[in-house]
Design an enzyme around this catalytic site. Structure first.
Site, PDB file in Angstrom:
ATOM      1  N   LEU A  57      -1.671   8.941  -0.354  1.00 37.91           N
ATOM      2  CA  LEU A  57      -0.877   8.348   0.728  1.00 37.91           C
ATOM      3  C   LEU A  57      -0.168   9.458   1.510  1.00 37.91           C
ATOM      4  CD1 LEU A  57       1.384   5.220   0.101  1.00 37.91           C
ATOM      5  CD2 LEU A  57       1.411   6.629   2.153  1.00 37.91           C
ATOM      6  N   GLU A  59      -0.337  10.940   5.585  1.00 44.34           N
ATOM      7  CA  GLU A  59      -0.978  10.880   6.895  1.00 44.34           C
ATOM      8  C   GLU A  59      -1.296  12.245   7.484  1.00 44.34           C
ATOM      9  OE1 GLU A  59       1.542   8.996   5.938  1.00 44.34           O
ATOM     10  OE2 GLU A  59       0.596   7.026   5.964  1.00 44.34           O
ATOM     11  N   PHE A  82      -1.330   1.972  10.145  1.00 44.25           N
ATOM     12  CA  PHE A  82      -0.679   1.373  11.318  1.00 44.25           C
ATOM     13  C   PHE A  82      -0.252   2.500  12.245  1.00 44.25           C
ATOM     14  CE2 PHE A  82      -0.137  -1.789   8.023  1.00 44.25           C
ATOM     15  CZ  PHE A  82      -0.387  -2.985   8.681  1.00 44.25           C
ATOM     16  N   HIS A 128       5.353  -1.788  12.490  1.00 47.47           N
ATOM     17  CA  HIS A 128       3.975  -2.293  12.506  1.00 47.47           C
ATOM     18  C   HIS A 128       3.607  -2.870  13.871  1.00 47.47           C
ATOM     19  CE1 HIS A 128       4.885  -1.964   8.268  1.00 47.47           C
ATOM     20  NE2 HIS A 128       3.621  -2.137   7.962  1.00 47.47           N
TER      21      HIS A 128
END
Ligand SMILES: Cc1ncc(C[n+]2csc(CCOP(=O)(O)OP(=O)(O)O)c2C)c(N)n1
Lengths: 324, 358
Positions: A57, A59, A82, A128
C-alpha cells in the site's frame, strides 16, 4: 456486447494483455479481489500474479515502479485506488514519469498508464470525490485522458496503453455503472488528442468531459425542447489539449458554455476560454460561460448537492448564453 | 556470508583494508592485478574530474555541482561488481562508479554545465539519468528490477542514495517492496555523515543505517565505504545473492563527504574542520595507493603518470563538453512527447517569431 464502463475497462485490459506480453497491471487490490471497483476482475486468474501485481500500500512506489517498468520496456497499467490518493504519487509523476524522456533526451521513455477513478456525486467518504485534473494538465510530458462512456473508455484505454508517452487515465466513478452501451469485444482504438462531437447543433457550443457528459446531455435535451440547438463536444483528451473542434464550433455558433466538475479558479474551462478568445474572438456573440464547482472543499455527502453540478445549472447557463 | 558475519545490529562493520594498508587476508576478494590498477586509476580520474568541475563552477563555466571527493570507493566498489545488463541507478554523487561503468566523461561535464544532452548515453550502459529529488530514484529502481526478472533476464539493479535519503518515504516504500517481491537489487546508501548541514544523527535514531534492512526482511551490511576491497566484496556478494534469487541487500557505505555539499554550500558553517581533517587521513585513494605499493603493483613514477593521464583525459572531456552546441529552441520542445502535439507546435511557432530583436 452491452457493457458498462467497468466492464469495458476490464475488457480493454484483457485484450491488451492477451495481445502483448509486456502489458502488466499493478496496484492496490488489483489481484485477488479484482480492484475495489472490479475493473481488474479475473485478470490475475487469467494472467497470473507476476503480471497482475498486488503491490504494498504505497502510491509513490506504485507510480515509481510503473515508471521503472516502462523505462525497461514494459507497458505497465497502474491503478491508483482513488484520485484523492494520487497526491502521494505526485512527486513521482511530476519528477520522473513526466520528465524521463526529456531528461534523457529520449534514451528512456515511459509508456505507462495510470488509471484512477475520479469525481463526486457518488456519496463517498472524504477524499473519494476529487476532481483535480487541472493539476495533472499542468504537468508537461504526460497526457490526461477522460472517457465519458463505456465504449469511449475501452477505445481510449487501449490507445493509452499503446501510446509511447505516460497517460493519466481518469475514470468517472459516477459513470462506472451508470449505463451500458454496445462495445466491440475485440481490440479497437479511439485516437488520443481528438475531441468528439456528441451532438450537432447551431445555437450554442457546449463543452464537457467525463462525468459531466450525461448531466450535460440532460440539460441539452431540455434546452432543445425550447428550440435551442446545441453543439456538444466531449473533450476526452485534456492534455495535450486540442481545442480545434471547440474553436471550429464556436466560430459557427458564437456562443459557448463549458461544464467543468472541478472548482472554478484555474480550471480547464478558463484555459479553453482563453484559447477561444484568441482564435474565435470576433465570432463571439456572448461572453463564454462556465459552469463549475465553487472554490471550496468537496462537501461530505449531506452537503454535496450544494456543490455538485446539476443538469439545471447547465440548462440555465445554456439559456443565458443563448439569449444574451 | 559476509552479511552473516557482519550483523549491523551487533555493530559490526566490514573492513578489509585499513588506513595503513593492512589487509584482512581472510576477506580479500579475488581481483586481478590489472583490474585493481584500473580501479585505482578510475578513482584518480574521478578525483581529477571532480576538482575540475568545482574549479569550473568558480569560473562560471559550470552550474551548481555536488563534489564526490572522498566517496570514490563507495560507488566504485558496487560498479566493479556489476555485470553487463545490470542497472546503475544513481543519485548525483557516484562519479567513480559511473566512470567504471563507461559513462563518457564529456557527457558528465555537459550535464552539470546545464545541458540535457549530458544525460544521453548509450542505453546499453543501463545507467539511468541523475535523480535530484532525494531517494525518489529508489522507486523506479524497483520497477527496473521487476521488469528485468519478468523478462527472464539475470540483471541486478543497483540503486544509490545518501544517508539523508534514508529518511524519505520513497526509501521505505522501495526497500519494503523490494523485500516483498524478493527483487534482484542492491541498495547502496552512501552514508557520508551529512545531508547538507544536517548530521547523520538527525536522520534516524537507529544505530546504523544498515540495520534498517532487518525490518524489511532483507539483508543489510555496514561497510567501510573508503575501503575499495570491502565495498567490492560486499557488493559482489550482494549481487550474487540477488542474481540467484536470494533477494535484495542494503549496503551502508560508511564514508565522508570531504567537500562542501555543493558548490553553493560552505561546510565550515556547520561542521568542525578537525572532523574533515580526520577523514582526510582515511582518503580512499591514498589507502588504495598504499595497498598497491605494498603489493608492488605501483610505484611513484607510475602513480604520477596515472595522475597526468587523468588530467589529460579530463581536459579532453571538458574541451568536448564546451564545444558541444547549446540546445536549440526545437531541442527544448522536442522531447516532451514522442510526437509533438499541435498545441506545442503552435507554442514553438510563436516563440520562433519572437526570438531576438528586430
Ligand atoms: C526530496 C528532496 N528534498 C530536498 C532536496 C534538497 N537537497 C539536495 S541534496 C540534500 C541532502 C541529501 O543528503 P544525503 O541523502 O545524505 O546525500 P548527500 O547529498 O550527502 O550525498 C537536500 C536536502 C532534494 N534534492 N530533494
Amino acid at each position: 456486447m452491452m457493457m458498462n464502463m467497468v466492464q469495458a475497462i476490464n475488457s480493454a485490459l484483457a485484450v491488451e494483455m492477451e495481445a502483448d506480453g509486456s502489458v502488466v497491471v499493478l496496484g492496490e487490490d488489483v489481484g485477488a479481489v479484482g480492484g475495489v471497483f472490479r475493473a481488474t476482475d479475473g485478470l490475475m486468474k487469467r494472467f497470473g500474479s507476476e503480471r497482475v501485481i498486488d503491490t504494498p500500500l504505497a502510491e509513490s512506489l506504485i507510480a515509481g515502479m510503473a515508471t521503472g517498468m516502462a523505462m525497461a520496456g514494459l507497458r505497465p497499467v497502474a491503478e491508483i485506488q482513488f484520485m484523492g490518493f494520487s497526491y502521494l504519487a505526485l512527486n513521482m509523476i511530476i519528477s520522473h514519469t513526466a520528465r524521463m524522456r526529456n531528461r534523457s533526451r529520449g534514451t528512456y521513455t515511459v509508456p505507462m498508464v495510470m488509471r484512477m477513478p475520479y469525481g463526486a456525486g457518488v456519496k463517498a467518504l472524504e477524499h473519494h470525490s476529487e476532481s483535480t485534473e487541472s493539476m495533472f494538465v499542468q504537468i508537461p510530458g504526460i497526457k490526461v485522458v477522460v472517457p465519458s462512456t463505456p465504449r469511449e473508455a475501452k477505445g481510449l484505454l487501449i490507445s493509452s496503453i499503446r501510446d509511447p508517452d505516460p497517460v493519466i487515465f481518469l475514470e468517472p466513478t459516477r459513470s462506472y455503472r451508470l449505463f451500458k452501451e454496445e462495445v466491440e469485444e475485440g481490440a479497437f482504438t479511439i485516437p488520443l488528442g481528438e475531441a468528439r462531437t456528441v451532438r450537432e447543433g447551431d445555437d450554442v457550443t457546449v463543452v464537457c468531459w467525463g462525468a459531466m457528459m450525461p448531466l450535460t446531455m440532460e440539460a441539452v435535451d431540455a434546452a432543445e425542447g425550447e428550440g435551442i440547438s446545441c453543439d456538444v463536444i466531449d473533450l476526452r483528451t485534456l492534455s495535450p489539449m486540442d481545442p480545434d473542434a471547440v474553436i471550429r464550433s464556436v466560430r459557427r455558433t458564437g456562443r459557448v458554455v463549458i461544464v467543468q466538475e472541478a472548482p472554478m479558479t484555474c480550471g480547464l474551462a478558463a484555459e479553453i476560454i482563453a484559447r477561444i478568445n484568441k482564435k474565435a474572438f470576433l465570432s463571439l456573440e456572448a461572453p463564454p460561460e462556465r459552469v463549475t464547482a465553487p472554490d471550496i472543499t468537496v462537501p461530505l455527502p449531506q452537503g454535496e448537492n450544494h456543490y455538485y453540478i446539476s443538469p439545471d445549472r447547465i440548462y440555465h447557463a445554456i439559456r443565458r448564453t443563448a439569449s444574451f | 556470508m559476509l552479511t552473516d558475519d557482519h550483523d549491523p545490529l551487533k555493530g559490526k562493520m566490514l573492513r578489509v583494508l585499513d588506513q595503513d594498508a593492512n589487509v584482512n587476508e581472510d576477506l580479500v576478494p579475488s581481483i586481478d592485478d590489472d583490474t585493481l590498477k584500473r580501479a585505482f586509476y578510475t578513482m584518480v580520474l574521478s578525483r581529477v574530474a571532480d576538482e575540475k568541475a568545482v574549479a569550473m563552477q568558480r569560473q562560471g563555466r559550470l552550474g551548481a555541482y555536488p563534489p564526490n571527493k572522498g566517496q570514490e570507493a563507495a560507488s566504485l566498489g558496487p560498479a566493479m561488481a556489476m555485470d553487463e545488463g545490470d542497472w546503475f541507478v544513481w543519485s548525483f554523487r557516484e562519479l567513480a562508479g559511473l566512470l567504471w561503468r563507461g559513462l563518457p566523461l564529456d557527457r558528465y561535464f555537459l550535464g552539470w554545465m546545464g545541458n540535457e544532452e549530458g544525460n544521453r548515453y548509450d542505453e546499453r550502459l543501463r545507467i539511468t539519468p541523475p535523480s535530484i529529488p532525494v531517494a525518489s530514484q529508489y522507486a523506479y529502481a524497483v520497477g527496473l528490477a521487476y521488469a528485468s526478472r519478468y523478462r527472464g533476464e539475470s540483471a541486478v539493479t543497483f540503486a544509490f542514495t545518501g544517508d539523508g535519503g534514508t529518511s524519505e518515504g520513497d526509501f521505505h516504500e522501495s526497500l519494503n517492496a523490494a523485500g516483498v517481491f524478493r527483487l534482484p537489487m542492491v541498495f547502496i546508501v552512501q552514508n557520508n555523515q551529512w545531508a547538507i548541514s544536517v548530521p547523520r544523527s538527525r536522520q534516524t535514531a537507529s544505530a546504523t543505517l544498515a540495520q534498517k534492512a532487518v525490518a524489511y526482511g532483507i539483508r543489510g551490511i555496514q561497510v567501510d565505504g573508503n575501503d575499495i576491497l570491502a565495498m567490492y566484496a560486499a557488493s559482489k556478494e550482494a549481487a550474487e545473492v540477488a542474481r540467484s534469487g536470494g533477494g535484495p541487500t542494503l549496503i551502508e557505505a560508511y564514508t565522508y563527504r570531504l567537500g562542501d555539499h555543493t558548490t553553493s554550500d560552505d561546510a565550515r558553517r556547520y561542521r568542525l574542520e578537525a572532523e574533515a581533517k580526520e577523514w582526510e587521513a582515511r582518503d580512499p585513494i591514498t589507502r588504495t595507493m598504499k595497498y598497491l605499493y605494498s603489493r608492488g603493483l605501483l610505484d611513484d613514477d607510475e602513480a604520477s603518470d596515472l595522475w597526468d593521464e587523468a588530467g589529460k583525459a579530463v581536459e579532453d572531456a571538458v574541451a568536448r563538453a564546451e564545444a558541444f552546441p547549446r540546445p536549440s529552441l526545437e531541442d527544448v520542445f522536442k522531447y516532451t512527447y514522442e510526437d509533438m502535439p499541435p498545441c506545442l507546435e503552435e507554442q514553438l511557432d510563436e516563440l520562433r517569431g519572437t526570438e531576438g530583436r528586430p
